[in-house]
Design an enzyme around this catalytic site. Structure first.
Site, PDB file in Angstrom:
ATOM      1  N   VAL A 144      -9.292  -2.531  -2.489  1.00  0.00           N
ATOM      2  CA  VAL A 144      -8.745  -1.172  -1.075  1.00  0.00           C
ATOM      3  C   VAL A 144      -8.043  -0.651  -0.974  1.00  0.00           C
ATOM      4  O   VAL A 144      -6.874  -0.665  -1.858  1.00  0.00           O
ATOM      5  CB  VAL A 144      -8.143  -2.431   0.510  1.00  0.00           C
ATOM      6  CG1 VAL A 144      -7.986  -1.289   1.540  1.00  0.00           C
ATOM      7  CG2 VAL A 144      -8.613  -3.613   0.761  1.00  0.00           C
ATOM      8  N   ILE A 149       2.885  -8.799  13.145  1.00  0.00           N
ATOM      9  CA  ILE A 149       2.598  -8.244  11.893  1.00  0.00           C
ATOM     10  C   ILE A 149       3.841  -8.305  11.042  1.00  0.00           C
ATOM     11  O   ILE A 149       4.055  -7.475  11.313  1.00  0.00           O
ATOM     12  CB  ILE A 149       1.591  -6.709  12.164  1.00  0.00           C
ATOM     13  CG1 ILE A 149       0.710  -7.896  12.986  1.00  0.00           C
ATOM     14  CG2 ILE A 149       1.111  -6.550  10.863  1.00  0.00           C
ATOM     15  CD1 ILE A 149       0.206  -5.985  14.040  1.00  0.00           C
ATOM     16  N   TYR A 186      -0.277 -12.680 -10.004  1.00  0.00           N
ATOM     17  CA  TYR A 186      -1.459 -12.013  -8.524  1.00  0.00           C
ATOM     18  C   TYR A 186      -2.101 -12.881  -7.818  1.00  0.00           C
ATOM     19  O   TYR A 186      -2.538 -13.429  -7.031  1.00  0.00           O
ATOM     20  CB  TYR A 186      -1.652 -10.848  -8.570  1.00  0.00           C
ATOM     21  CG  TYR A 186      -2.015  -9.837  -7.317  1.00  0.00           C
ATOM     22  CD1 TYR A 186      -1.173  -9.794  -6.047  1.00  0.00           C
ATOM     23  CD2 TYR A 186      -3.520  -9.858  -7.147  1.00  0.00           C
ATOM     24  CE1 TYR A 186      -1.619  -9.450  -4.592  1.00  0.00           C
ATOM     25  CE2 TYR A 186      -4.416  -9.807  -5.881  1.00  0.00           C
ATOM     26  CZ  TYR A 186      -2.962  -9.089  -4.832  1.00  0.00           C
ATOM     27  OH  TYR A 186      -3.441  -9.077  -3.257  1.00  0.00           O
ATOM     28  N   ASP A 241      13.793  -8.976   4.852  1.00  0.00           N
ATOM     29  CA  ASP A 241      12.586  -8.921   3.679  1.00  0.00           C
ATOM     30  C   ASP A 241      12.009 -10.647   3.618  1.00  0.00           C
ATOM     31  O   ASP A 241      12.802 -11.626   3.861  1.00  0.00           O
ATOM     32  CB  ASP A 241      13.512  -9.156   2.856  1.00  0.00           C
ATOM     33  CG  ASP A 241      13.032  -9.226   1.185  1.00  0.00           C
ATOM     34  OD1 ASP A 241      11.720  -9.894   0.681  1.00  0.00           O
ATOM     35  OD2 ASP A 241      13.011  -8.684   0.356  1.00  0.00           O
ATOM     36  N   LYS A 279      -2.483 -15.418  -4.425  1.00  0.00           N
ATOM     37  CA  LYS A 279      -3.967 -15.091  -3.573  1.00  0.00           C
ATOM     38  C   LYS A 279      -4.608 -16.534  -3.654  1.00  0.00           C
ATOM     39  O   LYS A 279      -4.905 -16.999  -2.683  1.00  0.00           O
ATOM     40  CB  LYS A 279      -4.727 -14.217  -4.108  1.00  0.00           C
ATOM     41  CG  LYS A 279      -3.717 -12.989  -3.876  1.00  0.00           C
ATOM     42  CD  LYS A 279      -2.803 -12.635  -2.648  1.00  0.00           C
ATOM     43  CE  LYS A 279      -2.326 -11.721  -2.259  1.00  0.00           C
ATOM     44  NZ  LYS A 279      -1.977 -11.360  -0.659  1.00  0.00           N
ATOM     45  N   ASN A 323       0.166 -10.766   6.498  1.00  0.00           N
ATOM     46  CA  ASN A 323       0.102  -9.723   5.352  1.00  0.00           C
ATOM     47  C   ASN A 323       0.768  -9.708   4.445  1.00  0.00           C
ATOM     48  O   ASN A 323       0.479  -8.578   3.380  1.00  0.00           O
ATOM     49  CB  ASN A 323      -0.202  -8.288   6.562  1.00  0.00           C
ATOM     50  CG  ASN A 323      -0.331  -7.268   5.658  1.00  0.00           C
ATOM     51  OD1 ASN A 323      -2.178  -7.322   5.121  1.00  0.00           O
ATOM     52  ND2 ASN A 323       0.413  -5.971   5.892  1.00  0.00           N
TER      53      ASN A 323
END
Length: 260
Positions: free
Chosen positions: A193, A13, A160, A66, A164, A93
């Site tokens: 979220v 993750i 952004y 990083d 995506k 993620n």
């Protein structure tokens, strides 16, 4: 009760120290999954590792780096011993938004941060882990955390949204390229979220961040974690390719109903 098909498996993750990444780590740990947690904040990762191992009796390996630094990605993942390299699940993620400005007013440092994390870091992780998954010759699952911003671009979010859209494009291409392999690829696209996401976007301005979620009952990191857990626990023959998740009063990245 639904069958647990993931107990004893290994999940990697990224962005595991907060938000969706941390909630996913906790959810998968509950299901008996051993975890490789990647983030920059070592103290938070160490605390998380200690809690999860103690509470759920699983094994946790922390990698502090990083994702924007390809050499560090390679060095850390290649440093894993052979058993830890048998990764069954990747939750890609790590990501962020910085600023909410018009395209021609964006600070290039913020642009670089988003592109380097959300696209390049995302690619570095997947590019390094997919060969390890292929080597296991088992059915594996990649869950890419995209966004409803990867479906419709909204004003002041150009960079952004672009990152995506890239996650969506790479996920689709990845799935096609792996069609004859034993790897499933899912692009999860959350809507609103309530995590630290907006606090980062507004550079620590809590009032602005809180206003994003005013008048609507938003999703929380745990809601996305539950969805990730469902996807990775499906029977081997089932692949969910693309999944948008929004609160009740959100239709997409632009259309949101908020009570006054």
């Amino acid at each position: 009760m639904e069958e647990n098909r993931v107990k004893g498996k290994i999940a990697f993750i990224s962005g595991a120290s907060s938000g969706i990444g941390k909630a996913t780590a906790e959810k998968l740990a509950q299901m008996g999954v051993n975890l490789i947690l990647c983030a920059r904040r070592e103290n938070i990762l160490n605390e998380l590792k200690e809690n999860l191992e103690k509470q759920y009796g699983i094994k946790v390996k922390n990698l502090v780096f990083d994702v924007r630094n390809y050499d560090d990605v390679l060095k850390n993942i290649n440093s894993l011993d052979d058993e830890w390299k048998k990764i069954d699940i990747l939750v890609n993620n790590a990501g962020l938004a910085v600023g909410l400005e018009k395209f021609y007013e964006y600070n290039m440092e913020d642009v670089d941060k988003m592109v380097d994390t959300n696209i390049k870091g995302f690619v570095y992780i997947a590019n390094t882990i997919i060969p390890l998954m292929l080597a296991t010759d088992k059915v594996c699952t990649i869950v890419n955390i995209g966004s409803v911003a990867g479906e419709i671009a909204y004003p002041n979010g150009s960079i952004y949204c672009a990152t995506k859209f890239a996650v969506r494009a790479i996920s689709d291409a990845m799935r096609s390229e792996l069609i004859d392999k034993k790897i499933k690829v899912t692009n999860i696209k959350p809507g609103l979220v309530d995590t630290g996401f907006s606090l980062v976007r507004f550079r620590g301005d809590k009032e602005k961040a809180d206003n994003v979620y005013k008048g609507i009952d938003p999703l929380y990191a745990e809601d996305i974690a539950d969805t990730v857990a469902y996807i990775v626990n499906l029977p081997e023959k089932i692949q969910i390719t693309d999944l948008s998740i929004t609160p009740l009063h959100q239709a997409n990245a632009i259309h949101i109903y908020k009570e006054k």
